[in-house]
Design a protein around this motif. Sequence first.
Motif, PDB file in Angstrom:
ATOM      1  N   VAL A 267       0.852  -1.193   0.000  1.00  0.00           N
ATOM      2  CA  VAL A 267       0.000   0.000   0.000  1.00  0.00           C
ATOM      3  C   VAL A 267       0.885   1.240   0.000  1.00  0.00           C
ATOM      4  N   ARG A 268       0.416   2.278  -0.688  1.00  0.00           N
ATOM      5  CA  ARG A 268       1.108   3.568  -0.628  1.00  0.00           C
ATOM      6  C   ARG A 268       0.326   4.457   0.321  1.00  0.00           C
ATOM      7  N   ALA A 269       1.031   5.047   1.276  1.00  0.00           N
ATOM      8  CA  ALA A 269       0.364   5.895   2.272  1.00  0.00           C
ATOM      9  C   ALA A 269       1.378   6.861   2.856  1.00  0.00           C
ATOM     10  N   GLY A 270       0.989   8.123   2.913  1.00  0.00           N
ATOM     11  CA  GLY A 270       1.820   9.106   3.598  1.00  0.00           C
ATOM     12  C   GLY A 270       3.258   9.132   3.130  1.00  0.00           C
TER      13      GLY A 270
ATOM     14  N   ALA B 242      -0.263  -5.619   5.157  1.00  0.00           N
ATOM     15  CA  ALA B 242       0.262  -4.356   4.591  1.00  0.00           C
ATOM     16  C   ALA B 242      -0.460  -3.153   5.200  1.00  0.00           C
ATOM     17  N   VAL B 243      -1.770  -3.243   5.347  1.00  0.00           N
ATOM     18  CA  VAL B 243      -2.526  -2.141   5.972  1.00  0.00           C
ATOM     19  C   VAL B 243      -2.069  -1.952   7.417  1.00  0.00           C
ATOM     20  N   ALA B 244      -1.880  -3.037   8.137  1.00  0.00           N
ATOM     21  CA  ALA B 244      -1.442  -2.937   9.536  1.00  0.00           C
ATOM     22  C   ALA B 244      -0.071  -2.276   9.626  1.00  0.00           C
ATOM     23  N   ALA B 245       0.825  -2.607   8.696  1.00  0.00           N
ATOM     24  CA  ALA B 245       2.162  -1.985   8.700  1.00  0.00           C
ATOM     25  C   ALA B 245       2.035  -0.481   8.474  1.00  0.00           C
TER      26      ALA B 245
ATOM     27  N   ALA C 241       0.421   1.119  11.603  1.00  0.00           N
ATOM     28  CA  ALA C 241       1.378   1.090  12.717  1.00  0.00           C
ATOM     29  C   ALA C 241       2.491   2.114  12.520  1.00  0.00           C
ATOM     30  N   ALA C 242       2.748   2.472  11.248  1.00  0.00           N
ATOM     31  CA  ALA C 242       3.768   3.494  10.957  1.00  0.00           C
ATOM     32  C   ALA C 242       3.187   4.897  11.068  1.00  0.00           C
TER      33      ALA C 242
END
Length: 138
Positions: free
Chosen positions: A39-42, A66-69, A72-73
């Motif tokens: 996932v791409r996020a932030g 992947a969403v949890a990572a 969590a970040a």
Amino acid sequence: MTARAPRRGSADAALARAARAARKRAYAPYSRFRVGAAVRAGGAVHSGCNIENASYGLTVCAERVAVAAAVAAGARRIEAVAVASGTDEPTPPCGMCLQTLAEFAGPELPVRLVGARGGTLDTTLGELLPRAFTKRFL
Ligand code: THU
């Protein structure tokens, strides 16, 4: 796993590459169905693989890892997702993973599904999970 985001424009290809790389780390001794997701996020790419368990119901799909990572970040908004499986036909996320994605993205979320021979299907969360139940109903 977390990596810096690639420059824009190459993001989707980079996301697909990250999903394929994550797939190599899948722990799937029971089903042998290995999946990777990214996932791409932030401004970063977060990846995950499926993690099975001898108590089968405890298995976690690659997408939710992947969403949890990402969460969590510190991320709260997912901007794109790619899923890599080992079948010729690209496979969509399961219903539980779609609902998990819907917690952190809207129906416009770009979803790239990547099959074993590189065959790609581009779709959206809204197409895969129309009329999602979200916090707006609470
Ligand atoms: N799996 C995923 O990781 N993602 C999906 O979207 C579908 C299924 C995993 C769960 C299990 O380890 C294996 O694939 C077979 O269902």
